[in-house]
Design a protein around this motif. Structure first.
Motif, PDB file in Angstrom:
ATOM      1  N   ALA A 207       0.833  -1.201   0.000  1.00  0.00           N
ATOM      2  CA  ALA A 207       0.000   0.000   0.000  1.00  0.00           C
ATOM      3  C   ALA A 207       0.872   1.258   0.000  1.00  0.00           C
ATOM      4  O   ALA A 207       0.610   2.217  -0.742  1.00  0.00           O
ATOM      5  N   SER A 208       1.923   1.263   0.816  1.00  0.00           N
ATOM      6  CA  SER A 208       2.817   2.421   0.879  1.00  0.00           C
ATOM      7  C   SER A 208       3.606   2.574  -0.424  1.00  0.00           C
ATOM      8  O   SER A 208       3.864   3.686  -0.886  1.00  0.00           O
ATOM      9  N   TRP A 209       3.961   1.437  -1.028  1.00  0.00           N
ATOM     10  CA  TRP A 209       4.706   1.452  -2.292  1.00  0.00           C
ATOM     11  C   TRP A 209       3.854   2.067  -3.407  1.00  0.00           C
ATOM     12  O   TRP A 209       4.326   2.924  -4.168  1.00  0.00           O
ATOM     13  N   PHE A 211       1.362   4.029  -2.913  1.00  0.00           N
ATOM     14  CA  PHE A 211       1.151   5.433  -2.518  1.00  0.00           C
ATOM     15  C   PHE A 211       2.308   6.298  -3.021  1.00  0.00           C
ATOM     16  O   PHE A 211       2.110   7.419  -3.491  1.00  0.00           O
ATOM     17  N   ALA A 214       1.731   6.883  -6.657  1.00  0.00           N
ATOM     18  CA  ALA A 214       0.683   7.876  -6.884  1.00  0.00           C
ATOM     19  C   ALA A 214       1.179   9.297  -6.591  1.00  0.00           C
ATOM     20  O   ALA A 214       0.804  10.259  -7.278  1.00  0.00           O
ATOM     21  N   ARG A 215       2.036   9.427  -5.576  1.00  0.00           N
ATOM     22  CA  ARG A 215       2.586  10.752  -5.216  1.00  0.00           C
ATOM     23  C   ARG A 215       3.829  11.114  -6.022  1.00  0.00           C
ATOM     24  O   ARG A 215       4.406  12.163  -5.827  1.00  0.00           O
ATOM     25  N   GLY A 260       5.090   5.769   9.291  1.00  0.00           N
ATOM     26  CA  GLY A 260       3.906   6.477   8.824  1.00  0.00           C
ATOM     27  C   GLY A 260       3.121   7.097   9.969  1.00  0.00           C
ATOM     28  O   GLY A 260       2.648   8.237   9.867  1.00  0.00           O
ATOM     29  N   TYR A 264       2.680  11.036  10.540  1.00  0.00           N
ATOM     30  CA  TYR A 264       1.342  11.641  10.618  1.00  0.00           C
ATOM     31  C   TYR A 264       1.222  12.539  11.839  1.00  0.00           C
ATOM     32  O   TYR A 264       0.745  13.679  11.735  1.00  0.00           O
TER      33      TYR A 264
END
Length: 281
Positions: A207-209, A211, A214-215, A260, A264
């Motif tokens: 999921a982080s990869w 992400f 996407a960013r 993460g 945050y």
């Protein structure tokens, strides 16, 4: 700089292949490499047509004993390997033909290979429970037992060294079972499926990869590609359902999760501080 990154990349690449080359030379023969093929190959042998696939089966038989596979249908490839299925004295050409036969049979019966690989993958990351996944908890806990000690520990028993035996053997054994989240009689704790589970941290990493993709954080995304490729390579070549094969992604996933969460809260704290400063002004 870009130049330093390229140099670092090639240094890592050469280091990897250098270590692999030295390790291959140290192993002398291909016997241990064969274990990476035996899990799927054993299933392929059992579904192959002895008439139509005779040429490939004969090539395989020059390296491993096909009769042992046929006579022990209850054994998987890993169990068969440790039962001396490998023949001695085969040539490099025979080993090459063995690999070619394995690849051809895999292409002829892809469903058999995919099913075997996915089943083993699911077991090793903890989706199938303790009975399928190998954690080595029992072997580690009983390593220094006075009654029928494990032979691996027995090698060191005659060495006069202060650290060749545990100072508190009972405490050591209890701690291993505690960390293993199971009892001495083999029963799982309710937390076993959560702690001894590489699926959750693997999903966190993926999921982080994605992400990062996407960013458009390309540097982080490129680092993640290496981890992703390693998951695929191990998934295709792992010889058994050992949890240790995916320990790297287990650690990476939870490191990413902790990072993460901290990031945050740092951003949240910074945003609140900015708002407070604006009210003061």
């Amino acid at each position: 700089t870009k130049k330093k990154r390229i140099i670092t990349f090639f240094l890592l690449l050469f280091s990897f292949f250098g270590i692999w080359h030295v390790q291959s030379k140290a192993l002398v023969s291909s016997n241990y490499e064969i274990i990476s093929t035996l899990r799927p190959l054993t299933e392929l042998i059992r579904v192959s047509d002895t008439q139509k696939d005779q040429e490939y089966l004969e090539a395989v038989d020059r390296v491993i004993d096909l009769d042992m596979v046929y006579e022990n249908p209850q054994w998987n490839g890993e169990e068969i390997y440790w039962s001396d299925v490998t023949r001695y004295g085969y040539t490099k050409e025979e080993y090459r033909k063995y690999l070619v036969a394995f690849m051809i049979l895999s292409l002829k019966y892809p469903r058999t290979v995919v099913k075997e690989r996915l089943t083993l993958f699911a077991a090793s990351i903890g989706l199938c429970g303790q009975n399928q996944m190998v954690t080595n908890v029992d072997a580690s806990a009983g390593l220094f037992e006075p009654v029928e000690p494990d032979t691996r520990a027995g090698v060191f028993q005659g060495i006069d060294w202060v650290a060749n035996k545990p100072v508190f053997p009972k405490l050591r054994k209890s701690l291993i079972y505690f960390l293993g989240h199971r009892t001495a009689d083999g029963r799982e704790w309710i937390t076993f499926r959560f702690i001894w589970n590489a699926f959750l941290p693997m999903m966190i990493f993926l999921a982080s990869w994605l992400f990062m993709l996407a960013r458009k954080k390309w540097e982080w995304f490129m680092l993640g590609i290496q981890v992703f490729l390693k998951i695929l390579i191990i998934g295709f070549t792992q010889p058994g359902p050992w949890f240790m094969y995916f320990l790297f992604v287990y650690l990476i996933g939870y490191v990413v999760l902790v990072y993460g969460i901290l990031y945050y809260f740092h951003r949240y704290s910074y945003t609140m501080q900015q708002k407070d400063d604006s009210y003061i002004v």
